[in-house]
Write a protein that holds these residues in place. Structure first.
Motif, PDB file in Angstrom:
ATOM      1  N   ARG A 185       0.988  -1.219   0.012  1.00  0.00           N
ATOM      2  CA  ARG A 185       0.055   0.183   0.062  1.00  0.00           C
ATOM      3  C   ARG A 185       0.914   1.101  -0.063  1.00  0.00           C
ATOM      4  N   THR A 186       1.949   1.262   0.629  1.00  0.00           N
ATOM      5  CA  THR A 186       2.855   2.224   0.767  1.00  0.00           C
ATOM      6  C   THR A 186       3.326   2.664  -0.712  1.00  0.00           C
ATOM      7  N   LEU A 187       3.878   1.436  -1.458  1.00  0.00           N
ATOM      8  CA  LEU A 187       4.291   2.094  -2.744  1.00  0.00           C
ATOM      9  C   LEU A 187       3.114   2.304  -3.665  1.00  0.00           C
ATOM     10  N   LEU A 188       2.025   1.672  -3.465  1.00  0.00           N
ATOM     11  CA  LEU A 188       0.868   2.063  -4.213  1.00  0.00           C
ATOM     12  C   LEU A 188       0.484   3.614  -3.860  1.00  0.00           C
ATOM     13  N   TYR A 189       0.387   4.028  -2.822  1.00  0.00           N
ATOM     14  CA  TYR A 189       0.272   5.538  -2.534  1.00  0.00           C
ATOM     15  C   TYR A 189       1.452   6.410  -3.143  1.00  0.00           C
ATOM     16  N   GLY A 190       2.429   5.904  -3.210  1.00  0.00           N
ATOM     17  CA  GLY A 190       3.675   6.667  -3.577  1.00  0.00           C
ATOM     18  C   GLY A 190       3.534   6.837  -5.129  1.00  0.00           C
ATOM     19  N   SER A 191       3.019   5.721  -5.500  1.00  0.00           N
ATOM     20  CA  SER A 191       2.833   5.828  -7.135  1.00  0.00           C
ATOM     21  C   SER A 191       1.721   6.688  -7.514  1.00  0.00           C
ATOM     22  N   LYS A 192       0.664   6.939  -6.768  1.00  0.00           N
ATOM     23  CA  LYS A 192      -0.314   7.726  -6.860  1.00  0.00           C
ATOM     24  C   LYS A 192       0.005   9.196  -6.889  1.00  0.00           C
ATOM     25  N   LEU A 193       0.865   9.242  -5.829  1.00  0.00           N
ATOM     26  CA  LEU A 193       1.425  10.757  -5.516  1.00  0.00           C
ATOM     27  C   LEU A 193       2.313  11.034  -6.715  1.00  0.00           C
ATOM     28  N   MET A 194       3.113  10.184  -7.198  1.00  0.00           N
ATOM     29  CA  MET A 194       3.747  10.573  -8.381  1.00  0.00           C
ATOM     30  C   MET A 194       2.947  10.787  -9.634  1.00  0.00           C
ATOM     31  N   GLY A 195       1.832  10.274  -9.615  1.00  0.00           N
ATOM     32  CA  GLY A 195       1.047  10.456 -10.631  1.00  0.00           C
ATOM     33  C   GLY A 195       0.290  11.871 -10.501  1.00  0.00           C
ATOM     34  N   VAL A 196       0.312  12.308  -9.358  1.00  0.00           N
ATOM     35  CA  VAL A 196      -0.407  13.668  -9.174  1.00  0.00           C
ATOM     36  C   VAL A 196       0.821  14.730  -9.586  1.00  0.00           C
ATOM     37  N   GLY A 197       2.091  14.275  -9.157  1.00  0.00           N
ATOM     38  CA  GLY A 197       3.228  15.256  -9.621  1.00  0.00           C
ATOM     39  C   GLY A 197       4.106  15.609  -8.461  1.00  0.00           C
ATOM     40  N   ILE A 198       5.441  15.063  -8.576  1.00  0.00           N
ATOM     41  CA  ILE A 198       6.191  15.295  -7.378  1.00  0.00           C
ATOM     42  C   ILE A 198       7.316  16.464  -7.910  1.00  0.00           C
ATOM     43  N   ILE A 199       7.559  17.437  -6.993  1.00  0.00           N
ATOM     44  CA  ILE A 199       8.630  18.460  -7.484  1.00  0.00           C
ATOM     45  C   ILE A 199      10.031  17.802  -7.079  1.00  0.00           C
ATOM     46  N   GLN A 200      10.514  17.328  -8.180  1.00  0.00           N
ATOM     47  CA  GLN A 200      11.745  16.214  -7.872  1.00  0.00           C
ATOM     48  C   GLN A 200      12.846  17.081  -7.239  1.00  0.00           C
ATOM     49  N   GLU A 201      13.181  18.259  -7.465  1.00  0.00           N
ATOM     50  CA  GLU A 201      14.163  19.084  -6.975  1.00  0.00           C
ATOM     51  C   GLU A 201      14.029  18.988  -5.639  1.00  0.00           C
ATOM     52  N   ASN A 202      13.028  19.453  -5.150  1.00  0.00           N
ATOM     53  CA  ASN A 202      12.591  19.739  -3.616  1.00  0.00           C
ATOM     54  C   ASN A 202      12.783  18.298  -2.901  1.00  0.00           C
ATOM     55  N   LEU A 203      12.430  17.341  -3.694  1.00  0.00           N
ATOM     56  CA  LEU A 203      12.285  15.915  -3.108  1.00  0.00           C
ATOM     57  C   LEU A 203      13.874  15.511  -2.559  1.00  0.00           C
ATOM     58  N   GLY A 204      14.566  15.867  -3.337  1.00  0.00           N
ATOM     59  CA  GLY A 204      16.117  15.576  -3.296  1.00  0.00           C
ATOM     60  C   GLY A 204      16.729  16.461  -2.466  1.00  0.00           C
ATOM     61  N   ASN A 205      16.418  17.674  -2.261  1.00  0.00           N
ATOM     62  CA  ASN A 205      16.941  18.467  -1.134  1.00  0.00           C
ATOM     63  C   ASN A 205      16.483  18.037   0.230  1.00  0.00           C
ATOM     64  N   VAL A 206      15.337  17.545   0.321  1.00  0.00           N
ATOM     65  CA  VAL A 206      14.850  17.253   1.643  1.00  0.00           C
ATOM     66  C   VAL A 206      15.102  15.698   2.129  1.00  0.00           C
ATOM     67  N   VAL A 207      15.218  14.809   1.047  1.00  0.00           N
ATOM     68  CA  VAL A 207      15.625  13.316   1.541  1.00  0.00           C
ATOM     69  C   VAL A 207      17.082  13.269   1.589  1.00  0.00           C
ATOM     70  N   ARG A 208      17.932  13.914   0.533  1.00  0.00           N
ATOM     71  CA  ARG A 208      19.376  13.801   0.797  1.00  0.00           C
ATOM     72  C   ARG A 208      20.076  14.736   1.732  1.00  0.00           C
ATOM     73  N   LYS A 209      20.991  14.413   2.557  1.00  0.00           N
ATOM     74  CA  LYS A 209      21.485  15.229   3.182  1.00  0.00           C
ATOM     75  C   LYS A 209      22.552  16.002   2.627  1.00  0.00           C
TER      76      LYS A 209
END
Length: 334
Positions: A185-209
């Motif tokens: 379910r975690t992966l499914l919801y992640g996929s649905k959120l990707m479908g909405v549209g993720i701001i990849q640059e922001n994701l990288g700046n948050v997740v990567r130290k």
């Protein structure tokens, strides 16, 4: 069934949506020493409430902002170090990701001033005194996953900001989808959120130290302070509020993450020494449930990430280290 004051307060997703739709003022808060899931779930919920119900919801926290949250979208909208003068009008309070109502700080002392207190979590929850609506899903990998689950029928109202916030919280709390709390379910919801549209640059700046020279200096001190039992595969570090003269909250490094990444450490614990108490974080990368150890000290959390606090009047540092070590050894040998 969750009982508070002899009343069953367990609620449903539908009732949460219905109550928020009727609320006049909505305040959202989470635990002190907030992590990404805590802040992202609060901010995402506030934006969902805005888009779905056309209402303002305010995110507050009684603690200061951790430096590793600085790149989270709209983090400047969070009222950190909130006090009575900056706290929004009281009507409905939503408590996220806290495990224990006392973890939200001084706001837990004024819950009776709210018309509704909605507690939403993915931890094994301990204390919910003062809560009026309780929703706990321990199968969720993150509180952000629960927020998506509650409001997925309104996904057409989601935008890339909401999607990015929810994805960030899920991603960080599941170790980029590799921790054992990751489900289909975690992966499914992640996929649905990707479908909405993720701001990849922001994701990288948050997740990567992103480390500064101060962070590197702190890492060196953390490595020097490590004590590792290579036989039992247990390690620990004792830290004060500052490393290299800098407050821990202003650093991007995580002592617990650094310790558990050591090849000779299967279970690691960090003792943070405050003025009146010791705050302990325990992390594991083996099959043993370290939450049992945290619970024996009055704490809790997850099977692989738990914690607790004890007062200095009850423990010396040496006594605390020995008791934790003894209980972890017994756990490993069981």
């Amino acid at each position: 069934m969750a009982i508070c004051n002899d009343i069953d307060i367990t609620t449903t997703k539908e009732k949460i949506v219905e109550r928020l739709a009727k609320a006049e003022y909505i305040t959202i808060t989470g635990h002190r020493n907030p992590d990404c899931d805590c802040i992202c779930s609060g901010l995402a919920l506030s934006l969902i409430i805005k888009n779905v119900f056309n209402k303002e919801a305010y995110v507050v926290n009684t603690d200061k902002m951790q430096r590793d949250l600085k790149n989270v979208l709209f983090v400047d909208k969070v009222i950190f170090d909130v006090n009575e003068n900056t706290l929004p009008k009281k009507d409905v309070l939503v408590v996220l990701d806290s495990g224990d109502i006392d973890r939200i700080g001084w706001i837990s002392e004024v819950l009776n001033e709210y018309n509704e207190v909605i507690f939403i979590d993915h931890h094994k929850v301990r204390n919910i005194n003062g809560v009026t609506m309780f929703y706990d899903d321990t199968t969720a990998g993150a509180t952000c996953e629960i927020i998506f689950d509650i409001f997925q029928d309104y996904i057409e109202k989601f935008d890339s900001n909401i999607a990015t916030l929810l994805y960030c919280g899920i991603c960080t709390d599941t170790g980029s989808f590799i921790f054992s709390n990751t489900t289909d379910r975690t992966l499914l919801y992640g996929s649905k959120l990707m479908g909405v549209g993720i701001i990849q640059e922001n994701l990288g700046n948050v997740v990567r130290k992103r480390y500064t020279k101060n962070d590197v200096s702190a890492l060196i001190e953390i490595y020097e302070k490590m004590v590792i039992d290579e036989n039992k595969k247990i390690g620990y570090i004792c830290l004060e509020d500052k490393i290299c003269g800098i407050n821990i909250k202003e650093l991007a490094v995580s002592a617990s993450d650094t310790l558990i990444q050591m090849d000779d450490v299967l279970i690691g614990f960090i003792i943070h020494e405050g003025e009146e108490n010791f705050r302990v974080s325990i992390r594991s990368r083996c099959s043993k449930n370290i939450r049992e150890v945290a619970e024996s000290f009055g704490g809790g959390g997850h099977p692989k990430a738990s914690g607790f606090s004890v007062l200095k009047k009850d423990y010396t540092k040496e006594k605390l280290i020995k008791e934790i070590n003894d209980k972890l050894i017994a756990l490993i040998d069981s």
